[in-house]
Design an enzyme around this catalytic site. Structure first.
Site, PDB file in Angstrom:
ATOM      1  N   ARG A 242     -10.388   3.734  -2.353  1.00  0.00           N
ATOM      2  CA  ARG A 242     -11.259   3.482  -1.216  1.00  0.00           C
ATOM      3  C   ARG A 242     -12.704   3.313  -1.698  1.00  0.00           C
ATOM      4  NH1 ARG A 242      -7.544   2.025   1.134  1.00  0.00           N
ATOM      5  NH2 ARG A 242      -6.737   2.613   3.181  1.00  0.00           N
ATOM      6  N   ASP A 266     -11.140  -3.048  -6.174  1.00  0.00           N
ATOM      7  CA  ASP A 266     -10.315  -3.703  -5.163  1.00  0.00           C
ATOM      8  C   ASP A 266     -10.730  -3.204  -3.785  1.00  0.00           C
ATOM      9  OD1 ASP A 266      -8.090  -5.436  -4.405  1.00  0.00           O
ATOM     10  OD2 ASP A 266      -7.068  -3.592  -3.811  1.00  0.00           O
ATOM     11  N   GLU A 271     -16.877  -3.188   2.602  1.00  0.00           N
ATOM     12  CA  GLU A 271     -15.963  -4.340   2.500  1.00  0.00           C
ATOM     13  C   GLU A 271     -15.566  -4.963   3.836  1.00  0.00           C
ATOM     14  OE1 GLU A 271     -12.650  -2.210   0.549  1.00  0.00           O
ATOM     15  OE2 GLU A 271     -11.393  -2.675   2.282  1.00  0.00           O
ATOM     16  N   HIS A 303      -9.262  -6.247  -1.712  1.00  0.00           N
ATOM     17  CA  HIS A 303      -8.313  -5.250  -1.200  1.00  0.00           C
ATOM     18  C   HIS A 303      -6.893  -5.846  -1.168  1.00  0.00           C
ATOM     19  CE1 HIS A 303      -8.340  -1.327   1.256  1.00  0.00           C
ATOM     20  NE2 HIS A 303      -7.107  -1.535   0.833  1.00  0.00           N
TER      21      HIS A 303
END
Ligand code: NAD
Ligand code: COI
Length: 340
Positions: A242, A266, A271, A303
């Protein structure tokens, strides 16, 4: 506990992509259900659509606010079934206050995330972004981007739940020296003696640190200035967990100083307005993101660690089964919020 058995379940699913539709449709055909598929994520704009449905199938890539749970209670929604793992964007207190039980899908495919974690780790070590850029302008030289071998490196795995353990299995195959930290020790890993006593000990020892814990209030900006200062020079960081686990501004300073030699993200703390949106030819109004993305030792992906056919099928089917089991039998499988 539900008081009545449902004849035909009416479910509404938000944020449904084309690649998920076949799994929703085939489940609907095999079950006594009607499912409305909405391509957009749940938001203020479409929350009124939930009226007349028994349950919501959601995705945790948007904030689930108190107002949404109030609306769910008012409209008679019986369950929110999230088709992913993380629950950090959900106002769980508001769900409890409004008597909306929540379920998630905790183990749809740890391998999907673990395989991607290793992909990014190896790309960082072998400088693939730099070589791809060099090759784009016909620079085929090797120097100065020599690599190290993972079988000579110490990898720190922070969080040894389902995904962390899958990552450790893959690292074992690559011959890496693995150390791990988790407040709860897995008995098999404990026997191997790979646990260190603290994150600080991991910071001192690891050449690579990979994060695999949920985001909570307690670990907000776990990797901050102080944490980076304790790490080995040139450490590489992987975050497929996260975004809020890393203080992005502290990360930029650590990249500038060379303390951090490379990072694969990622997940990124800001985001939501960027990832899984088509921003082609648009200026991204996020200087921190742009700063990170322009660096040749920073790999950003939107992600996608979870994004495999195997995982997506499980996410949809397990979430639907959770909703059905609750609506038909009053049993909560994979409970996140239980209502007593
Ligand atoms: P899990 O619940 O099986 O394991 C999490 C582990 O983290 C637990 O063992 C827990 O004890 C440990 N932990 C909690 N706080 C910690 C801390 N401060 N330091 C060290 N360890 C700590 O969860 P999982 O299935 O392994 O998933 C891990 C995380 O991966 C999820 O919570 C989610 O945030 C993330 N995730 C990302 C993607 C993606 O596509 N990028 C997909 C799925 C999950
Ligand atoms: C999760 O399952 O928690 C993920 O990070 C995947 C994403 C689709 C929300």
């Amino acid at each position: 506990m539900l008081e009545r058995r449902f004849l035909k379940m009416k479910l509404i699913a938000f944020g449904v992509r084309k690649d998920e539709e076949p799994y929703f449709k085939s489940w609907e055909q095999q079950n006594n259900a009607e499912i409305k598929l909405i391509p957009d994520l749940l938001s203020e704009k479409n929350i009124d659509l939930i009226k007349g449905y028994d349950g919501i199938i959601g995705l945790q890539t948007t904030p689930y606010k108190r107002e949404y749970f109030e609306k769910m209670k008012d409209t008679g929604i019986k369950i929110l079934s999230i088709r992913n793992i993380g629950i950090d964007n959900i106002d769980l207190d508001a769900a409890r206050d409004n008597l909306i039980p929540i379920t998630n899908v905790p183990a749809y495919s740890p391998s999907a995330i673990a395989e991607f974690t290793i992909t990014q780790m190896m790309q960082l070590i072998r400088h693939t972004k730099i070589f791809n850029e060099k090759m784009n302008h016909q620079d085929y030289r090797w120097e100065p981007n020599i690599s190290r071998q993972i079988n000579q490196m110490t990898v720190g795995v922070a969080g040894t739940g389902r995904i962390g353990r899958a990552v450790i299995n893959l690292l074992d195959g690559l011959g890496a020296n693995v150390i791990a930290f988790d407040p709860y020790h897995n008995p098999e890993l404990e026997k191997r003696g790979i646990y260190v006593d603290s994150m600080e000990e991991m910071y001192h020892k690891a050449d690579i640190i990979t994060l695999h814990m949920p985001a909570t209030k307690d670990n907000y900006h776990l990797l901050d200035d102080h944490a980076f200062s304790q790490m080995k020079d040139g450490v590489m960081i992987i975050n497929t967990a996260r975004g809020t686990l890393i203080d992005s501004e502290a990360l930029i300073k650590a990249l500038d100083s060379g303390k951090v030699g490379g990072v694969a993200l990622d997940t990124y703390e800001y985001e939501l307005p960027i990832f899984d949106h088509d921003l082609t030819n648009q200026t991204i109004d996020d200087p921190i993101f742009n700063n990170l993305n322009e660096r040749d030792n920073v790999l950003i992906t939107p992600h996608i660690a979870f994004y495999t056919t195997e995982a997506v099928k499980n996410m949809v089917e397990v979430a639907l089964n959770c909703a059905a089991t609750y609506l038909n039998e009053g049993k909560l499988t994979n409970p996140v919020v239980e209502i007593h």
